[in-house]
Scaffold this motif. Structure first.
Motif, PDB file in Angstrom:
ATOM      1  N   ALA A   1      -2.866  21.104  -3.546  1.00 57.50           N
ATOM      2  CA  ALA A   1      -3.518  20.335  -4.626  1.00 57.50           C
ATOM      3  C   ALA A   1      -2.616  20.274  -5.855  1.00 57.50           C
ATOM      4  O   ALA A   1      -2.027  21.283  -6.261  1.00 57.50           O
ATOM      5  N   ALA A   2      -2.506  19.094  -6.437  1.00 61.72           N
ATOM      6  CA  ALA A   2      -1.731  18.906  -7.674  1.00 61.72           C
ATOM      7  C   ALA A   2      -2.043  17.514  -8.218  1.00 61.72           C
ATOM      8  O   ALA A   2      -2.698  16.703  -7.544  1.00 61.72           O
ATOM      9  N   GLY A   3      -1.583  17.264  -9.425  1.00 59.18           N
ATOM     10  CA  GLY A   3      -1.619  15.926 -10.006  1.00 59.18           C
ATOM     11  C   GLY A   3      -2.997  15.305 -10.027  1.00 59.18           C
ATOM     12  O   GLY A   3      -3.996  15.941 -10.384  1.00 59.18           O
ATOM     13  N   SER A   4      -3.069  14.027  -9.613  1.00 60.87           N
ATOM     14  CA  SER A   4      -4.334  13.283  -9.713  1.00 60.87           C
ATOM     15  C   SER A   4      -5.413  13.873  -8.799  1.00 60.87           C
ATOM     16  O   SER A   4      -6.603  13.777  -9.095  1.00 60.87           O
ATOM     17  N   PHE A   5      -5.002  14.504  -7.700  1.00 60.45           N
ATOM     18  CA  PHE A   5      -5.985  15.116  -6.782  1.00 60.45           C
ATOM     19  C   PHE A   5      -6.694  16.271  -7.496  1.00 60.45           C
ATOM     20  O   PHE A   5      -7.922  16.385  -7.445  1.00 60.45           O
TER      21      PHE A   5
ATOM     22  N   GLY B   1      -2.711  -0.600 -12.157  1.00 62.52           N
ATOM     23  CA  GLY B   1      -2.502   0.850 -12.240  1.00 62.52           C
ATOM     24  C   GLY B   1      -2.603   1.552 -10.898  1.00 62.52           C
ATOM     25  O   GLY B   1      -3.055   2.694 -10.826  1.00 62.52           O
ATOM     26  N   ASP B   2      -2.146   0.903  -9.838  1.00 61.93           N
ATOM     27  CA  ASP B   2      -2.106   1.514  -8.490  1.00 61.93           C
ATOM     28  C   ASP B   2      -3.417   2.213  -8.104  1.00 61.93           C
ATOM     29  O   ASP B   2      -3.415   3.413  -7.820  1.00 61.93           O
ATOM     30  N   PRO B   3      -4.542   1.497  -8.075  1.00 63.11           N
ATOM     31  CA  PRO B   3      -5.804   2.183  -7.754  1.00 63.11           C
ATOM     32  C   PRO B   3      -5.855   2.674  -6.312  1.00 63.11           C
ATOM     33  O   PRO B   3      -5.259   2.080  -5.417  1.00 63.11           O
TER      34      PRO B   3
ATOM     35  N   VAL C   1       4.919  19.811  -2.033  1.00 61.44           N
ATOM     36  CA  VAL C   1       3.513  19.797  -2.463  1.00 61.44           C
ATOM     37  C   VAL C   1       2.838  18.486  -2.050  1.00 61.44           C
ATOM     38  O   VAL C   1       1.792  18.483  -1.403  1.00 61.44           O
ATOM     39  N   ASP C   2       3.456  17.382  -2.453  1.00 64.00           N
ATOM     40  CA  ASP C   2       2.935  16.059  -2.096  1.00 64.00           C
ATOM     41  C   ASP C   2       4.050  15.033  -2.235  1.00 64.00           C
ATOM     42  O   ASP C   2       5.127  15.341  -2.778  1.00 64.00           O
ATOM     43  N   PHE C   3       3.822  13.844  -1.731  1.00 60.62           N
ATOM     44  CA  PHE C   3       4.834  12.790  -1.862  1.00 60.62           C
ATOM     45  C   PHE C   3       4.218  11.441  -1.533  1.00 60.62           C
ATOM     46  O   PHE C   3       3.137  11.345  -0.958  1.00 60.62           O
ATOM     47  N   LYS C   4       4.972  10.408  -1.923  1.00 62.84           N
ATOM     48  CA  LYS C   4       4.510   9.029  -1.729  1.00 62.84           C
ATOM     49  C   LYS C   4       5.521   8.286  -0.866  1.00 62.84           C
ATOM     50  O   LYS C   4       6.733   8.418  -1.062  1.00 62.84           O
ATOM     51  N   LEU C   5       5.022   7.518   0.097  1.00 61.85           N
ATOM     52  CA  LEU C   5       5.903   6.716   0.949  1.00 61.85           C
ATOM     53  C   LEU C   5       5.529   5.247   0.847  1.00 61.85           C
ATOM     54  O   LEU C   5       4.372   4.907   0.582  1.00 61.85           O
TER      55      LEU C   5
ATOM     56  N   PHE D   1       9.497  15.482 -16.287  1.00 63.22           N
ATOM     57  CA  PHE D   1       9.541  14.350 -17.219  1.00 63.22           C
ATOM     58  C   PHE D   1       8.126  13.995 -17.694  1.00 63.22           C
ATOM     59  O   PHE D   1       7.862  13.904 -18.896  1.00 63.22           O
ATOM     60  N   ARG D   2       7.200  13.840 -16.724  1.00 64.87           N
ATOM     61  CA  ARG D   2       5.823  13.451 -17.078  1.00 64.87           C
ATOM     62  C   ARG D   2       5.204  14.410 -18.080  1.00 64.87           C
ATOM     63  O   ARG D   2       4.476  14.011 -18.973  1.00 64.87           O
ATOM     64  N   ARG D   3       5.485  15.720 -17.909  1.00 66.36           N
ATOM     65  CA  ARG D   3       4.809  16.749 -18.707  1.00 66.36           C
ATOM     66  C   ARG D   3       5.716  17.357 -19.773  1.00 66.36           C
ATOM     67  O   ARG D   3       5.399  18.436 -20.310  1.00 66.36           O
TER      68      ARG D   3
ATOM     69  N   VAL E   1       0.865  -1.179   0.000  1.00 63.75           N
ATOM     70  CA  VAL E   1       0.000   0.000   0.000  1.00 63.75           C
ATOM     71  C   VAL E   1       0.902   1.229   0.000  1.00 63.75           C
ATOM     72  O   VAL E   1       1.761   1.356   0.864  1.00 63.75           O
ATOM     73  N   GLU E   2       0.717   2.112  -0.980  1.00 67.16           N
ATOM     74  CA  GLU E   2       1.479   3.364  -0.999  1.00 67.16           C
ATOM     75  C   GLU E   2       0.723   4.402  -0.191  1.00 67.16           C
ATOM     76  O   GLU E   2      -0.507   4.489  -0.292  1.00 67.16           O
ATOM     77  N   VAL E   3       1.455   5.154   0.611  1.00 62.17           N
ATOM     78  CA  VAL E   3       0.836   6.215   1.402  1.00 62.17           C
ATOM     79  C   VAL E   3       1.183   7.542   0.730  1.00 62.17           C
ATOM     80  O   VAL E   3       2.354   7.863   0.551  1.00 62.17           O
ATOM     81  N   ILE E   4       0.160   8.282   0.338  1.00 62.28           N
ATOM     82  CA  ILE E   4       0.381   9.569  -0.336  1.00 62.28           C
ATOM     83  C   ILE E   4      -0.084  10.691   0.577  1.00 62.28           C
ATOM     84  O   ILE E   4      -1.185  10.641   1.139  1.00 62.28           O
ATOM     85  N   ILE E   5       0.796  11.669   0.742  1.00 55.05           N
ATOM     86  CA  ILE E   5       0.501  12.821   1.597  1.00 55.05           C
ATOM     87  C   ILE E   5       0.460  14.059   0.704  1.00 55.05           C
ATOM     88  O   ILE E   5       1.351  14.249  -0.133  1.00 55.05           O
ATOM     89  N   ARG E   6      -0.550  14.887   0.901  1.00 58.05           N
ATOM     90  CA  ARG E   6      -0.674  16.105   0.087  1.00 58.05           C
ATOM     91  C   ARG E   6      -0.844  17.338   0.971  1.00 58.05           C
ATOM     92  O   ARG E   6      -1.705  17.337   1.860  1.00 58.05           O
ATOM     93  N   ASN E   7      -0.041  18.364   0.682  1.00 57.77           N
ATOM     94  CA  ASN E   7      -0.166  19.648   1.363  1.00 57.77           C
ATOM     95  C   ASN E   7      -0.827  20.691   0.468  1.00 57.77           C
ATOM     96  O   ASN E   7      -1.429  21.650   0.943  1.00 57.77           O
TER      97      ASN E   7
ATOM     98  N   PRO F   1      12.990  13.205  -5.991  1.00 56.04           N
ATOM     99  CA  PRO F   1      12.093  13.990  -6.860  1.00 56.04           C
ATOM    100  C   PRO F   1      11.229  13.110  -7.772  1.00 56.04           C
ATOM    101  O   PRO F   1      10.306  13.609  -8.414  1.00 56.04           O
ATOM    102  N   ASP F   2      11.496  11.801  -7.820  1.00 55.44           N
ATOM    103  CA  ASP F   2      10.585  10.874  -8.524  1.00 55.44           C
ATOM    104  C   ASP F   2       9.312  10.654  -7.722  1.00 55.44           C
ATOM    105  O   ASP F   2       8.260  10.354  -8.283  1.00 55.44           O
ATOM    106  N   SER F   3       9.426  10.733  -6.401  1.00 54.44           N
ATOM    107  CA  SER F   3       8.296  10.347  -5.543  1.00 54.44           C
ATOM    108  C   SER F   3       7.679  11.525  -4.788  1.00 54.44           C
ATOM    109  O   SER F   3       6.815  11.328  -3.937  1.00 54.44           O
ATOM    110  N   CYS F   4       8.165  12.743  -5.098  1.00 49.04           N
ATOM    111  CA  CYS F   4       7.630  13.949  -4.438  1.00 49.04           C
ATOM    112  C   CYS F   4       7.290  14.992  -5.501  1.00 49.04           C
ATOM    113  O   CYS F   4       7.864  14.967  -6.585  1.00 49.04           O
ATOM    114  N   ARG F   5       6.421  15.918  -5.171  1.00 51.90           N
ATOM    115  CA  ARG F   5       6.323  17.148  -5.974  1.00 51.90           C
ATOM    116  C   ARG F   5       6.986  18.259  -5.174  1.00 51.90           C
ATOM    117  O   ARG F   5       6.633  18.480  -4.005  1.00 51.90           O
ATOM    118  N   LEU F   6       7.936  18.918  -5.816  1.00 55.13           N
ATOM    119  CA  LEU F   6       8.744  19.942  -5.170  1.00 55.13           C
ATOM    120  C   LEU F   6       8.727  21.199  -6.038  1.00 55.13           C
ATOM    121  O   LEU F   6       9.105  21.129  -7.215  1.00 55.13           O
TER     122      LEU F   6
END
Ligand code: TMP
Length: 235
Positions: A96-100, A127-129, A173-177, A213-215, A88-94, A194-199
């Protein structure tokens, strides 16, 4: 590296370690986005991410967070504790960005009134639902106490990382743990890079993370180098 390869992920590989309780984790130059739909080799990414993650994990360890990192072996290989990864990936957001932003129609950059905690099922196939707590416990992916412990640690880590990046002029901004089970405890595993965070740069809002890279925003490695330089200048 003449160690036995145990697992090859999209940007990291796991090799057998020095004994039964360790692995060697390799940071590679591969970059993927859209669950593998977009792929590239980015010269120097493995080394930069290994260095950035090591700096961050050392900082967290100094601040009371147990992590899987034992030590860096060389520029791209880390000796880590052998954990059983909670799928289970834990995503923390401070902010709004990305999929949120997409999912809920909230403009990117909108500050959030409280910290958002999300979970995703770790599954490339699916696809990591997104998954909720009752679904996680119902399937038996993790127990209620384990979920509570991951959330508790993730929120503490958020506070520590926000302060660390803020001192470097960067907004977290947000990150995944990802967490793993180790000797009956839940400990921080995987990477923080920086692959797993938005900075975002605090002054200009410039993206200093994998969204470049994504965009197709260009100069991905320039941005990662900037993150590393700022983090280490600060120390
Ligand atoms: P998201 O906005 O695409 O859901 O991503 C939220 C944060 O989690 C972002 O910092 C990127 C990170 N992330 C990963 O590291 N791996 C993943 O598989 C996903 C979906 C997100």
């Amino acid at each position: 590296m003449d160690r036995r390869l145990l697992y090859e992920g999209k940007s990291k590989s796991i090799y057998e370690g020095d004994n039964d309780s360790t692995y060697v984790m390799e940071f590679r130059n591969s970059a993927t986005a859209g669950n593998g739909a977009k792929k590239a080799e980015l010269e120097g990414k493995g080394e930069l991410n290994a260095s950035i993650s090591a700096v961050i994990y050392d900082y967290l360890a100094k601040n009371g967070i147990e992590t899987h990192l034992i030590k860096m072996i060389d520029a791209t290989h880390a000796l880590v504790k052998k954990t059983e990864i909670v799928p289970v990936e834990v995503i923390i957001r401070n902010t709004a960005a990305g999929s949120f932003s997409q999912k809920y129609g909230v403009s990117e950059g909108t500050p959030l009134k409280n910290t958002v905690v999300e979970f995703s099922l770790k599954s490339d196939e699916l696809g990591d639902p997104m998954i909720n707590e009752t679904q996680i416990t119902a399937i038996g992916l993790a127990g209620k106490e384990e979920i509570d412990e991951m959330v508790r640690q993730a929120l503490t880590i958020n506070g520590l990382l926000r302060a660390l990046f803020d001192r470097s002029g960067i907004i977290l901004v947000d990150f995944k743990l990802e967490f793993g089970r180790y000797e009956g405890r839940i400990i921080l595993a995987d990477e923080i890079t920086p692959d797993s965070c938005r900075l975002w740069d605090k002054q200009t809002g410039k993206k200093l993370d994998k969204d470049r890279f994504r965009r197709d925003l260009g100069d991905v490695m320039g941005a990662y180098t900037e993150v590393f330089t700022r983090l280490t200048d600060e120390k």
